[in-house]
Write an enzyme that holds these catalytic residues in place. Structure first.
Site, mmCIF file in Angstrom:
data_model
loop_
_atom_site.group_PDB
_atom_site.id
_atom_site.type_symbol
_atom_site.label_atom_id
_atom_site.label_comp_id
_atom_site.label_asym_id
_atom_site.label_seq_id
_atom_site.Cartn_x
_atom_site.Cartn_y
_atom_site.Cartn_z
ATOM 1 N NE ARG A 15 32.106 38.357 39.714
ATOM 2 C CZ ARG A 15 33.332 37.846 39.602
ATOM 3 N NH1 ARG A 15 33.671 37.153 38.533
ATOM 4 N NH2 ARG A 15 34.210 38.031 40.558
ATOM 5 C CG HIS A 52 36.410 42.145 42.855
ATOM 6 N ND1 HIS A 52 35.443 41.435 43.546
ATOM 7 C CD2 HIS A 52 37.145 41.206 42.196
ATOM 8 C CE1 HIS A 52 35.593 40.137 43.297
ATOM 9 N NE2 HIS A 52 36.617 39.977 42.498
ATOM 10 C CD GLN A 81 40.698 38.900 44.553
ATOM 11 O OE1 GLN A 81 39.964 38.093 44.000
ATOM 12 N NE2 GLN A 81 41.812 38.519 45.159
ATOM 13 C CG ASP A 129 42.673 42.979 37.357
ATOM 14 O OD1 ASP A 129 42.651 41.802 36.916
ATOM 15 O OD2 ASP A 129 41.633 43.631 37.585
ATOM 16 C CB CYS A 147 42.257 39.835 41.582
ATOM 17 S SG CYS A 147 42.128 40.488 39.902
ATOM 18 N NE ARG A 165 37.261 36.826 46.507
ATOM 19 C CZ ARG A 165 36.710 36.859 45.300
ATOM 20 N NH1 ARG A 165 37.470 36.763 44.216
ATOM 21 N NH2 ARG A 165 35.406 37.020 45.151
HETATM 22 N N1 NVA Z 1 39.178 43.551 36.606
HETATM 23 C C1 NVA Z 1 38.758 42.191 36.408
HETATM 24 C C2 NVA Z 1 38.699 41.468 37.726
HETATM 25 C C3 NVA Z 1 38.281 40.038 37.623
HETATM 26 C C4 NVA Z 1 38.190 39.335 38.944
HETATM 27 C C5 NVA Z 1 37.413 42.163 35.704
HETATM 28 O O1 NVA Z 1 36.539 42.939 36.093
HETATM 29 O O2 NVA Z 1 37.254 41.397 34.760
HETATM 30 N N1 CP Z 2 39.183 37.120 41.314
HETATM 31 C C1 CP Z 2 37.933 36.767 40.974
HETATM 32 O O1 CP Z 2 36.956 37.401 41.363
HETATM 33 O O2 CP Z 2 37.869 35.653 40.215
HETATM 34 P P1 CP Z 2 36.573 35.090 39.451
HETATM 35 O O3 CP Z 2 36.251 36.062 38.345
HETATM 36 O O4 CP Z 2 37.026 33.751 38.949
HETATM 37 O O5 CP Z 2 35.441 34.981 40.416
#
Ligand code: NVA
Ligand code: CP
Length: 318
Positions: free
Chosen positions: A115, A142, A145, A237, A277, A305
């Protein structure tokens, strides 16, 4: 040419999981069905330790609750060992190259989940590694997800035919992966964002081209009511993603008309389901009444997930 399930399974081995567009429709369906099968096995107490003796590295350069916990638990349930690697503690945080990191980690591990911020880092890691790499979220996408979300939709409807997904909010990593999945699976999708916050133009073009083949109708607009019309699933989101914290205030202004509330959901189908998500900001992108209401399936998504990622790892690493 129609491939058998065994041929599809064989073709998945050793692959990276970077973007949903990298996979054929039948391969995404294979993963969804495998996720549902592994979910049933887990709930029935039937062992499925296909990663016995294997170690998967989990690199995090951004925060996480769901991704970290579901990967660690999933690897354990598959009989393997997960290794949490904070970006702050690895030498990449001090400037070691991605390629050196990729080659080094390939000598110890059987797979890597990462990540991070820039998508190109994940691509580079995958290029340098001799083991499968999984994208656990970048600024661009992502896919884990989105796979779990399409599993959740499939469990609700039993089909992807004539299913409409509406996404209201920021044209971010989440919507990019949902668009790729929808286009591949033939799910209709309408997206409404404020002007200036549209999804990436290349991703729009790419998904529209795929949609022509699969029959998915993908519409990108600025009117949340139009996008919501007749939706079976309503998705949003956060307005400011990880790394955009300093834009929070200006985004709150730009997105003020894009909140999912009791009025907006009137435009969806009466039996619509609400999806997010997570993590969510109640009172911003969605009201408490909707996210905590009877239409919400957010924790089914969060649970899936675990199952979807077990399917990915079982398919590419076992
Ligand atoms: N769009 C959000 C998704 C988090 C799972 C982010 O990138 O922070
Ligand atoms: N939805 C998701 O990826 O959550 P986290 O940021 O908690 O991993």
């Amino acid at each position: 040419m129609v491939r058998s399930k065994e041929e599809i399974a064989q073709s998945m081995k050793g692959r990276d999981f970077l973007m949903l567009v990298d996979f054929a429709q039948e391969e995404i369906m294979y993963l969804i069905e495998l996720a549902i099968d592994l979910k049933q096995k887990q709930k029935a107490g039937i062992e499925h330790k296909v990663l016995q003796g294997k170690t998967v590295g989990l690199i995090f350069e951004k925060s996480s609750t769901r991704t970290r916990v579901s990967f660690e638990v999933g690897i354990y349930q598959l009989g393997g060992q997960g290794l949490f690697l904070s970006g702050n503690d690895l030498q990449i945080g001090r400037g070691e190259t991605i390629l050196d990191t990729a080659q080094t980690l390939s000598r110890y591990l059987d797979g890597i989940m990462i990540r991070t911020f820039e998508h190109r880092k994940v691509v580079e890691l995958a290029r340098g590694a001799t083991i499968p790499v999984i994208n656990g979220l970048t600024d661009l996408s992502h896919p884990c997800q989105a796979l779990a979300d399409f599993q959740t939709i499939y469990e609700q409807t039993g089909t992807f035919e004539n299913v409409k997904l509406a996404y209201i909010g920021d044209g971010n990593n989440m919507v990019h992966s949902l668009m790729m999945g929808a286009a591949k699976l033939g799910v209709h999708m309408s997206i409404a964002t404020p002007v200036g916050y549209e999804p990436d133009a290349d991703i729009i073009a790419q998904t529209m081209a795929i949609a022509e083949d699969t029959g998915a109708k993908i519409v990108v607009c600025h009117d949340p009511k139009e996008a919501m019309e007749g939706a079976d699933f309503v998705y949003t989101d956060v307005w400011a993603s990880m790394g955009q914290e300093q834009e929070q205030k200006e985004r709150e202004l730009a997105f003020a008309d894009y909140q999912i509330d009791d009025n907006l959901v009137q435009f969806a189908k009466p039996e619509f389901k609400f999806m997010h998500c997570l993590p969510a900001h109640r009172g911003e992108e969605v009201t408490e009444s909707v996210i905590d209401g009877e239409h919400s399936i957010i924790f089914d998504q969060a649970e899936n997930r675990l199952h979807a990622q077990k399917a990915i790892m079982a398919a590419i690493m076992s």
